[in-house]
Design a protein around this motif. Sequence first.
Motif, short mmCIF file in Angstrom:
data_model
loop_
_atom_site.label_atom_id
_atom_site.label_comp_id
_atom_site.label_asym_id
_atom_site.label_seq_id
_atom_site.Cartn_x
_atom_site.Cartn_y
_atom_site.Cartn_z
N ALA A 139 26.15 4.79 66.35
CA ALA A 139 25.38 4.70 67.59
C ALA A 139 24.06 3.98 67.35
CB ALA A 139 25.14 6.09 68.18
N VAL A 140 23.43 4.24 66.22
CA VAL A 140 22.18 3.54 65.89
C VAL A 140 22.46 2.06 65.63
CG1 VAL A 140 20.37 3.32 64.13
CG2 VAL A 140 21.01 5.58 64.99
N LEU A 141 23.51 1.78 64.87
CA LEU A 141 23.82 0.40 64.53
C LEU A 141 24.20 -0.44 65.74
CD1 LEU A 141 25.79 0.89 61.19
CD2 LEU A 141 23.47 -0.04 61.48
N THR A 142 24.90 0.16 66.70
CA THR A 142 25.33 -0.61 67.86
C THR A 142 24.17 -1.05 68.75
OG1 THR A 142 25.81 1.39 69.15
CG2 THR A 142 27.65 0.39 67.93
N ARG A 143 23.00 -0.44 68.56
CA ARG A 143 21.80 -0.89 69.30
C ARG A 143 21.25 -2.19 68.72
NH1 ARG A 143 19.33 4.76 68.77
NH2 ARG A 143 17.85 3.62 67.49
N LEU A 144 21.74 -2.57 67.54
CA LEU A 144 21.28 -3.78 66.86
C LEU A 144 22.35 -4.87 66.93
CD1 LEU A 144 19.95 -2.07 63.59
CD2 LEU A 144 18.62 -2.69 65.62
N SER A 145 21.90 -6.11 66.89
CA SER A 145 22.85 -7.23 66.84
C SER A 145 23.51 -7.23 65.46
CB SER A 145 22.12 -8.55 67.06
OG SER A 145 21.28 -8.84 65.95
N ASP A 146 24.57 -8.02 65.31
CA ASP A 146 25.23 -8.12 64.01
C ASP A 146 24.24 -8.59 62.94
OD1 ASP A 146 27.63 -7.25 65.05
OD2 ASP A 146 28.57 -9.24 65.08
N ALA A 147 23.43 -9.58 63.28
CA ALA A 147 22.45 -10.11 62.33
C ALA A 147 21.42 -9.04 61.95
CB ALA A 147 21.76 -11.34 62.90
N GLU A 148 20.98 -8.25 62.93
CA GLU A 148 20.02 -7.18 62.65
C GLU A 148 20.64 -6.09 61.79
OE1 GLU A 148 17.15 -7.37 66.60
OE2 GLU A 148 19.11 -6.39 66.74
N GLN A 149 21.92 -5.78 62.03
CA GLN A 149 22.61 -4.80 61.20
C GLN A 149 22.65 -5.27 59.74
OE1 GLN A 149 26.48 -3.65 62.74
NE2 GLN A 149 25.67 -3.54 64.82
N GLU A 150 22.98 -6.55 59.54
CA GLU A 150 23.01 -7.11 58.19
C GLU A 150 21.62 -7.11 57.56
OE1 GLU A 150 25.65 -7.88 56.35
OE2 GLU A 150 26.91 -7.21 58.01
N GLN A 151 20.61 -7.41 58.35
CA GLN A 151 19.23 -7.40 57.85
C GLN A 151 18.82 -5.98 57.43
OE1 GLN A 151 16.38 -8.72 60.78
NE2 GLN A 151 14.66 -8.67 59.33
N LEU A 152 19.16 -5.00 58.24
CA LEU A 152 18.85 -3.61 57.93
C LEU A 152 19.53 -3.17 56.64
CD1 LEU A 152 17.61 -0.86 58.77
CD2 LEU A 152 19.74 -0.42 60.02
N ILE A 153 20.81 -3.48 56.50
CA ILE A 153 21.56 -3.09 55.30
C ILE A 153 20.99 -3.79 54.06
CG2 ILE A 153 23.83 -3.25 54.18
CD1 ILE A 153 24.97 -2.78 57.09
N ALA A 154 20.64 -5.07 54.20
CA ALA A 154 20.05 -5.80 53.07
C ALA A 154 18.72 -5.18 52.66
CB ALA A 154 19.88 -7.27 53.42
N ALA A 155 17.91 -4.77 53.64
CA ALA A 155 16.62 -4.14 53.34
C ALA A 155 16.84 -2.80 52.62
CB ALA A 155 15.82 -3.94 54.62
N MET A 156 17.81 -2.03 53.06
CA MET A 156 18.12 -0.76 52.41
C MET A 156 18.58 -0.98 50.97
SD MET A 156 20.11 1.24 55.42
CE MET A 156 19.25 2.09 56.72
N GLN A 157 19.43 -1.98 50.78
CA GLN A 157 19.90 -2.28 49.43
C GLN A 157 18.75 -2.76 48.55
OE1 GLN A 157 22.99 -5.06 50.56
NE2 GLN A 157 24.57 -3.46 50.46
N ALA A 158 17.82 -3.51 49.11
CA ALA A 158 16.66 -3.98 48.34
C ALA A 158 15.78 -2.81 47.93
CB ALA A 158 15.85 -4.99 49.16
N ILE A 159 15.55 -1.87 48.83
CA ILE A 159 14.74 -0.68 48.51
C ILE A 159 15.42 0.10 47.39
CG2 ILE A 159 14.00 1.58 49.36
CD1 ILE A 159 13.56 0.19 52.11
N GLU A 160 16.71 0.31 47.53
CA GLU A 160 17.45 1.07 46.51
C GLU A 160 17.38 0.38 45.15
OE1 GLU A 160 21.89 2.98 45.86
OE2 GLU A 160 21.36 2.14 47.81
N ALA A 161 17.58 -0.94 45.14
CA ALA A 161 17.55 -1.69 43.88
C ALA A 161 16.16 -1.62 43.23
CB ALA A 161 17.95 -3.14 44.13
#
Length: 145
Positions: A119-141
């Motif tokens: 439900a949270v992800l569907t509020r974002l565009s596909d590009a925004e979802q990818e950006q969010l996931i990339a940011a999360m992966q960067a924080i984790e790394a």
Amino acid sequence: MTDSTLLKRAEAVRHFNRFYTKHIGALHESLQKSAFSLTEVRVLRELLHGTATTATEVARNLGLDSGYLSRLLTSFERHGLITRRQSDADARQSLLTLTDEGRAAYEPLDAAAIEEVCAVLTRLSDAEQEQLIAAMQAIEALLNR
């Protein structure tokens, strides 16, 4: 780097932590309607996915106090959610297994969590979802260095 720069950065991290924990709290509203705490659900998940088979592994994977985890596992065992059997490799260790009742208790909570994140992800565009996931992966790394 000056002390004031480091303090500003520390405050920025703390600001993000407060934002994120508030956001995560909103995502786990369904847990408030269940009999399980977030920690209990995380332990059930560890056991379901086989990422840990002993209390020592669960405690290490989740960063839990062994005494607290022991009480939680005793409660799970009393309610028929897990079984324990002595390890053949190390008699001091018990192998933990989720029972059918444990799986049945966990699965609706997992499904609700997935639904809430979707439900949270569907509020974002596909590009925004990818950006969010990339940011999360960067924080984790960065934090896993």
